[in-house]
Design a protein around this motif. Structure first.
Motif, PDB file in Angstrom:
ATOM      1  N   ARG A  18     -28.227   2.166 -32.994  1.00  0.00           N
ATOM      2  CA  ARG A  18     -27.123   2.629 -32.146  1.00  0.00           C
ATOM      3  C   ARG A  18     -26.415   1.444 -31.490  1.00  0.00           C
ATOM      4  NH1 ARG A  18     -22.724   5.050 -31.441  1.00  0.00           N
ATOM      5  NH2 ARG A  18     -22.304   5.765 -29.339  1.00  0.00           N
ATOM      6  N   ALA A  19     -27.186   0.475 -31.002  1.00  0.00           N
ATOM      7  CA  ALA A  19     -26.581  -0.712 -30.407  1.00  0.00           C
ATOM      8  C   ALA A  19     -25.716  -1.433 -31.436  1.00  0.00           C
ATOM      9  CB  ALA A  19     -27.652  -1.645 -29.854  1.00  0.00           C
ATOM     10  N   LEU A  20     -26.212  -1.554 -32.663  1.00  0.00           N
ATOM     11  CA  LEU A  20     -25.449  -2.201 -33.724  1.00  0.00           C
ATOM     12  C   LEU A  20     -24.131  -1.462 -33.980  1.00  0.00           C
ATOM     13  CD1 LEU A  20     -25.272  -4.420 -35.845  1.00  0.00           C
ATOM     14  CD2 LEU A  20     -26.591  -2.961 -37.370  1.00  0.00           C
ATOM     15  N   LEU A  22     -22.440   0.298 -31.825  1.00  0.00           N
ATOM     16  CA  LEU A  22     -21.555   0.005 -30.689  1.00  0.00           C
ATOM     17  C   LEU A  22     -20.998  -1.410 -30.790  1.00  0.00           C
ATOM     18  CD1 LEU A  22     -23.683   1.616 -27.841  1.00  0.00           C
ATOM     19  CD2 LEU A  22     -21.562   2.528 -28.832  1.00  0.00           C
ATOM     20  N   PHE A  23     -21.853  -2.363 -31.134  1.00  0.00           N
ATOM     21  CA  PHE A  23     -21.411  -3.757 -31.255  1.00  0.00           C
ATOM     22  C   PHE A  23     -20.333  -3.894 -32.338  1.00  0.00           C
ATOM     23  CE2 PHE A  23     -25.878  -5.422 -29.883  1.00  0.00           C
ATOM     24  CZ  PHE A  23     -25.611  -5.092 -28.568  1.00  0.00           C
ATOM     25  N   GLU A  24     -20.547  -3.216 -33.459  1.00  0.00           N
ATOM     26  CA  GLU A  24     -19.596  -3.328 -34.573  1.00  0.00           C
ATOM     27  C   GLU A  24     -18.200  -2.857 -34.189  1.00  0.00           C
ATOM     28  OE1 GLU A  24     -21.739  -1.274 -37.667  1.00  0.00           O
ATOM     29  OE2 GLU A  24     -22.552  -3.158 -38.451  1.00  0.00           O
ATOM     30  N   LYS A  25     -18.106  -1.919 -33.249  1.00  0.00           N
ATOM     31  CA  LYS A  25     -16.800  -1.455 -32.786  1.00  0.00           C
ATOM     32  C   LYS A  25     -16.005  -2.581 -32.115  1.00  0.00           C
ATOM     33  CE  LYS A  25     -18.099   3.338 -31.951  1.00  0.00           C
ATOM     34  NZ  LYS A  25     -18.179   4.414 -30.952  1.00  0.00           N
ATOM     35  N   THR A  26     -16.701  -3.589 -31.598  1.00  0.00           N
ATOM     36  CA  THR A  26     -16.032  -4.648 -30.845  1.00  0.00           C
ATOM     37  C   THR A  26     -15.683  -5.867 -31.699  1.00  0.00           C
ATOM     38  OG1 THR A  26     -18.035  -5.833 -30.132  1.00  0.00           O
ATOM     39  CG2 THR A  26     -17.344  -3.927 -28.801  1.00  0.00           C
ATOM     40  N   VAL A  27     -16.180  -5.928 -32.921  1.00  0.00           N
ATOM     41  CA  VAL A  27     -15.963  -7.110 -33.770  1.00  0.00           C
ATOM     42  C   VAL A  27     -14.483  -7.428 -33.978  1.00  0.00           C
ATOM     43  CG1 VAL A  27     -16.304  -8.049 -36.098  1.00  0.00           C
ATOM     44  CG2 VAL A  27     -18.233  -7.034 -34.858  1.00  0.00           C
ATOM     45  N   PRO A  28     -13.633  -6.450 -34.301  1.00  0.00           N
ATOM     46  CA  PRO A  28     -12.220  -6.799 -34.528  1.00  0.00           C
ATOM     47  C   PRO A  28     -11.568  -7.480 -33.319  1.00  0.00           C
ATOM     48  CG  PRO A  28     -12.669  -4.615 -35.386  1.00  0.00           C
ATOM     49  CD  PRO A  28     -13.891  -5.043 -34.612  1.00  0.00           C
ATOM     50  N   ARG A  29     -11.906  -7.032 -32.127  1.00  0.00           N
ATOM     51  CA  ARG A  29     -11.344  -7.645 -30.920  1.00  0.00           C
ATOM     52  C   ARG A  29     -11.724  -9.117 -30.832  1.00  0.00           C
ATOM     53  NH1 ARG A  29     -12.042  -9.138 -25.590  1.00  0.00           N
ATOM     54  NH2 ARG A  29     -10.852  -8.078 -24.002  1.00  0.00           N
ATOM     55  N   TRP A  30     -12.986  -9.415 -31.105  1.00  0.00           N
ATOM     56  CA  TRP A  30     -13.438 -10.803 -30.979  1.00  0.00           C
ATOM     57  C   TRP A  30     -12.926 -11.671 -32.121  1.00  0.00           C
ATOM     58  CZ3 TRP A  30     -14.082 -11.752 -26.365  1.00  0.00           C
ATOM     59  CH2 TRP A  30     -14.673 -10.829 -25.507  1.00  0.00           C
ATOM     60  N   ARG A  31     -12.809 -11.127 -33.303  1.00  0.00           N
ATOM     61  CA  ARG A  31     -12.231 -11.899 -34.410  1.00  0.00           C
ATOM     62  C   ARG A  31     -10.776 -12.262 -34.125  1.00  0.00           C
ATOM     63  NH1 ARG A  31     -15.096 -11.921 -39.638  1.00  0.00           N
ATOM     64  NH2 ARG A  31     -16.929 -10.633 -39.335  1.00  0.00           N
ATOM     65  N   ALA A  32     -10.075 -11.396 -33.412  1.00  0.00           N
ATOM     66  CA  ALA A  32      -8.665 -11.630 -33.098  1.00  0.00           C
ATOM     67  C   ALA A  32      -8.465 -12.611 -31.944  1.00  0.00           C
ATOM     68  CB  ALA A  32      -7.986 -10.307 -32.773  1.00  0.00           C
ATOM     69  N   TYR A  41     -24.369 -11.511 -30.733  1.00  0.00           N
ATOM     70  CA  TYR A  41     -24.701 -10.256 -30.068  1.00  0.00           C
ATOM     71  C   TYR A  41     -26.200 -10.246 -29.763  1.00  0.00           C
ATOM     72  CZ  TYR A  41     -20.124  -8.367 -31.289  1.00  0.00           C
ATOM     73  OH  TYR A  41     -18.772  -8.141 -31.401  1.00  0.00           O
ATOM     74  N   LEU A  42     -26.565  -9.678 -28.604  1.00  0.00           N
ATOM     75  CA  LEU A  42     -27.958  -9.647 -28.163  1.00  0.00           C
ATOM     76  C   LEU A  42     -28.439  -8.208 -28.011  1.00  0.00           C
ATOM     77  CD1 LEU A  42     -27.682 -12.279 -25.275  1.00  0.00           C
ATOM     78  CD2 LEU A  42     -28.349 -12.685 -27.662  1.00  0.00           C
ATOM     79  N   PHE A  43     -29.700  -7.962 -28.405  1.00  0.00           N
ATOM     80  CA  PHE A  43     -30.319  -6.654 -28.228  1.00  0.00           C
ATOM     81  C   PHE A  43     -31.784  -6.835 -27.893  1.00  0.00           C
ATOM     82  CE2 PHE A  43     -32.836  -3.148 -30.059  1.00  0.00           C
ATOM     83  CZ  PHE A  43     -32.355  -2.105 -29.275  1.00  0.00           C
ATOM     84  N   ASP A  44     -32.234  -6.182 -26.831  1.00  0.00           N
ATOM     85  CA  ASP A  44     -33.643  -6.173 -26.438  1.00  0.00           C
ATOM     86  C   ASP A  44     -34.052  -4.713 -26.275  1.00  0.00           C
ATOM     87  OD1 ASP A  44     -36.095  -6.160 -25.117  1.00  0.00           O
ATOM     88  OD2 ASP A  44     -35.586  -7.821 -23.789  1.00  0.00           O
ATOM     89  N   VAL A  46     -37.033  -3.452 -25.990  1.00  0.00           N
ATOM     90  CA  VAL A  46     -38.140  -3.237 -25.055  1.00  0.00           C
ATOM     91  C   VAL A  46     -37.609  -3.063 -23.635  1.00  0.00           C
ATOM     92  CG1 VAL A  46     -40.219  -4.268 -24.055  1.00  0.00           C
ATOM     93  CG2 VAL A  46     -39.787  -4.463 -26.513  1.00  0.00           C
ATOM     94  N   GLN A  47     -36.699  -3.941 -23.240  1.00  0.00           N
ATOM     95  CA  GLN A  47     -36.147  -3.870 -21.887  1.00  0.00           C
ATOM     96  C   GLN A  47     -34.870  -3.037 -21.805  1.00  0.00           C
ATOM     97  OE1 GLN A  47     -35.897  -7.572 -19.757  1.00  0.00           O
ATOM     98  NE2 GLN A  47     -37.713  -8.379 -20.748  1.00  0.00           N
ATOM     99  N   GLY A  48     -34.368  -2.583 -22.954  1.00  0.00           N
ATOM    100  CA  GLY A  48     -33.162  -1.770 -22.954  1.00  0.00           C
ATOM    101  C   GLY A  48     -31.929  -2.535 -22.510  1.00  0.00           C
ATOM    102  N   ARG A  49     -31.798  -3.760 -23.016  1.00  0.00           N
ATOM    103  CA  ARG A  49     -30.667  -4.608 -22.629  1.00  0.00           C
ATOM    104  C   ARG A  49     -29.891  -5.057 -23.851  1.00  0.00           C
ATOM    105  NH1 ARG A  49     -32.870  -9.450 -19.557  1.00  0.00           N
ATOM    106  NH2 ARG A  49     -30.673  -9.879 -19.462  1.00  0.00           N
ATOM    107  N   GLY A  50     -28.633  -5.308 -23.627  1.00  0.00           N
ATOM    108  CA  GLY A  50     -27.771  -5.866 -24.651  1.00  0.00           C
ATOM    109  C   GLY A  50     -26.890  -6.929 -24.039  1.00  0.00           C
ATOM    110  N   GLY A  51     -26.088  -7.551 -24.892  1.00  0.00           N
ATOM    111  CA  GLY A  51     -25.169  -8.554 -24.377  1.00  0.00           C
ATOM    112  C   GLY A  51     -24.647  -9.446 -25.469  1.00  0.00           C
ATOM    113  N   GLY A  52     -24.169 -10.590 -25.040  1.00  0.00           N
ATOM    114  CA  GLY A  52     -23.619 -11.551 -25.980  1.00  0.00           C
ATOM    115  C   GLY A  52     -23.688 -12.959 -25.429  1.00  0.00           C
ATOM    116  N   VAL A  53     -23.759 -13.905 -26.340  1.00  0.00           N
ATOM    117  CA  VAL A  53     -23.651 -15.320 -26.005  1.00  0.00           C
ATOM    118  C   VAL A  53     -22.378 -15.800 -26.676  1.00  0.00           C
ATOM    119  CG1 VAL A  53     -24.674 -17.604 -26.214  1.00  0.00           C
ATOM    120  CG2 VAL A  53     -26.144 -15.600 -25.867  1.00  0.00           C
TER     121      VAL A  53
END
Length: 97
Positions: A18-20, A22-32, A41-44, A46-53
């Motif tokens: 599910r996180a993947l 959601l993340f894929e929906k944002t790829v076009p914005r970042w490519r542009a 993209y970050l996914f944890d 166990v701790q229920g966290r996501g994010g990005g570097v």
């Protein structure tokens, strides 16, 4: 260069798949975004966290990309308001070349 770390809590029960999705929906914005050098993209599950570097040329580029409107969209998409950390990045080792 600036490294920006963005993290947020994911909605309870968010799977890696599910996180993947959601993340894929944002790829076009970042490519542009021509100011963005690189994003991880970050996914944890166990701790229920996501994010990005993100790697940016300037701090101004990083902050411009993650304005209030972006934070509102991220909160709606993931269920939590993002948190930000910024680091000067004086050296990069890239072993892919």
């Amino acid at each position: 260069m600036i490294t920006e770390i963005v993290t947020f809590a994911l909605r309870p029960g968010t799977t890696r798949q599910r996180a993947l999705e959601l993340f894929e929906k944002t790829v076009p914005r970042w490519r542009a975004n021509t100011a963005l050098v690189r994003k991880y993209y970050l996914f944890d599950g166990v701790q229920g966290r996501g994010g990005g570097v993100y790697l940016w040329s300037t701090l101004e580029d990083a902050k411009a990309a993650h304005d209030t409107a972006w934070c509102d969209q991220a909160e709606a998409l993931y269920g939590d308001r993002p948190r930000f950390e910024y680091f000067e990045t004086p050296l990069i080792v890239d072993n892919t070349d």
